[in-house]
Design an enzyme around this catalytic site. Structure first.
Site, PDB file in Angstrom:
ATOM      1  N   CYS A 131      27.726 -21.759 -62.041  1.00  0.00           N
ATOM      2  CA  CYS A 131      28.294 -20.437 -61.738  1.00  0.00           C
ATOM      3  C   CYS A 131      27.692 -19.371 -62.652  1.00  0.00           C
ATOM      4  O   CYS A 131      28.082 -19.237 -63.803  1.00  0.00           O
ATOM      5  CB  CYS A 131      29.818 -20.485 -61.896  1.00  0.00           C
ATOM      6  SG  CYS A 131      30.597 -18.898 -61.570  1.00  0.00           S
ATOM      7  N   CYS A 134      30.137 -16.698 -63.845  1.00  0.00           N
ATOM      8  CA  CYS A 134      31.080 -17.149 -64.890  1.00  0.00           C
ATOM      9  C   CYS A 134      30.381 -17.231 -66.244  1.00  0.00           C
ATOM     10  O   CYS A 134      30.921 -16.812 -67.255  1.00  0.00           O
ATOM     11  CB  CYS A 134      31.646 -18.529 -64.578  1.00  0.00           C
ATOM     12  SG  CYS A 134      32.155 -18.796 -62.896  1.00  0.00           S
ATOM     13  N   ASP A 135      29.191 -17.806 -66.264  1.00  0.00           N
ATOM     14  CA  ASP A 135      28.571 -18.185 -67.541  1.00  0.00           C
ATOM     15  C   ASP A 135      27.314 -17.393 -67.902  1.00  0.00           C
ATOM     16  O   ASP A 135      26.782 -17.561 -68.999  1.00  0.00           O
ATOM     17  CB  ASP A 135      28.203 -19.688 -67.507  1.00  0.00           C
ATOM     18  CG  ASP A 135      29.444 -20.550 -67.293  1.00  0.00           C
ATOM     19  OD1 ASP A 135      30.515 -20.164 -67.773  1.00  0.00           O
ATOM     20  OD2 ASP A 135      29.333 -21.600 -66.640  1.00  0.00           O
TER      21      ASP A 135
END
Ligand code: NAP
Length: 301
Positions: A131, A134-135
């Site tokens: 992701c 997300c990261d």
């Protein structure tokens, strides 16, 4: 009999349960096995959940869970083996129990498709992620790679190109499956390099990911690798009650309504553009509102 049974204890399922309980409904959550609150447990650092300073996915999930438990919502750990709809919903569990409810909120999520190569398990959360949204911010100014040729890979490469020093976009074919306009924009970006007709053979590093080996024998040094090769929605259990798109996602809008009366879907398992914690939570609230409406106006008893 319950008024609502929620399958899945990720952010979508938990928020649906919270909204139902606070509306005075008799609700139960069923989760297969507690390993954290759904997929977010794999996120080392969640930085984009409004109202929370950066925290681990595990911690955010624990807060969701504690909130729901504080409202005395039962969470049953058991595996759903079958779902039968008569007038009501019968959820058959591996333990032999059956949970019956007037409405069913299905929030079993989706899981990222895996590459199935050496190092994939080892470096997950240690440089490898499924992701980018997300990261990605953990790799500001660093060299990264994205694997995939669909819209997610193109979106990820676009997003990372604004953060990272260099982004390699690795795809196994000569042509991309995703949006041509996005491909053209990426081609013009100085810090994006396409590596086509190439697959990743191995992921290597000491404590964290450092290098990826390609099937043409070349090696690339990166600190972040984002795998974006599609995802697999966990929708088989409700297959006969819903319509699915070509990727297997349950066709449903924001309200979670499906083609079956009393069955609602929420979170990553449904057709939607952005699969994030915040959109899953929002789906849970919407699906609960739909179930509450159903219980008020359409219930069978
Ligand atoms: P996808 O469209 O299924 O694309 C997956 C890509 O990964 C394909 O290019 C595929 O290669 C490649 N792939 C699959 N298995 C692989 C493997 N083992 N090794 C290497 N490559 C592999 O998945 P997606 O990109 O996640 O998109 C899913 C759906 O969401 C699509 O309908 C997409 O349009 C939609 N979506 C839309 C947006 C947007 O509108 N902005 C953003 C994200 C997603 P092949 O081409 O060789 O099959």
């Amino acid at each position: 009999m319950y008024e609502a049974v929620v399958i899945g204890s990720g952010p979508a399922g938990l928020n649906a349960a919270l909204y139902l309980k606070r509306a005075g409904k008799n609700v139960i959550v069923i989760e297969k096995e507690y390993e954290g609150t759904g997929q977010i447990v794999q996120s080392i650092c969640v930085e984009n959940y409004l109202g929370f300073q950066p925290l681990s996915g595990e911690e955010l999930g624990e807060r969701f869970r504690r909130h729901v438990l504080s409202e005395y919502v039962p969470i049953l750990e058991d595996e759903v083996t079958e779902i039968i709809h008569k007038d009501t919903w019968h959820v058959i569990l591996l333990s032999g129990k059956t949970v019956e409810a007037e409405t069913l909120i299905y929030a079993a999520g989706a899981s990222p498709r895996k590459l199935g190569i050496s190092g994939e398990e080892t470096y997950q959360g240690k440089g490898m992620s499924y992701c980018a949204y997300c990261d990605g911010s953990l790799y500001k100014g660093k060299d990264t790679a994205v694997i995939g040729g669909g819209d997610t890979a193109l979106d990820d490469a676009m997003y990372l190109s604004e953060l990272c020093r260099k982004v390699y976009l690795i795809h196994r074919r000569a042509e991309f499956k995703g949006n041509e306009a996005a491909v053209e924009i990426l081609k013009k970006k100085e810090n994006v390099e396409f590596i086509l007709e190439t697959s990743v053979r191995e992921i290597k590093g000491q404590k964290r990911l450092e290098e990826i080996l390609l099937d043409n024998g070349k090696k690339i040094s990166v600190t972040g690798l984002f795998v974006a090769i599609g995802s697999l929605p966990a929708a088989d259990l409700i297959e006969k009650y819903v319509q699915r798109d070509e990727n297997g996602y349950v066709i449903a809008g924001e309200d979670g309504l499906t083609s079956s009366s009393g069955l609602f879907v929420a979170g990553d398992v449904r057709t939607k553009k952005l699969r994030q914690v915040i959109t899953a939570v929002s789906d849970g609230a919407n699906a609960a509102a739909s179930a509450i409406h159903y219980l008020k106006f359409c219930r069978k008893r």
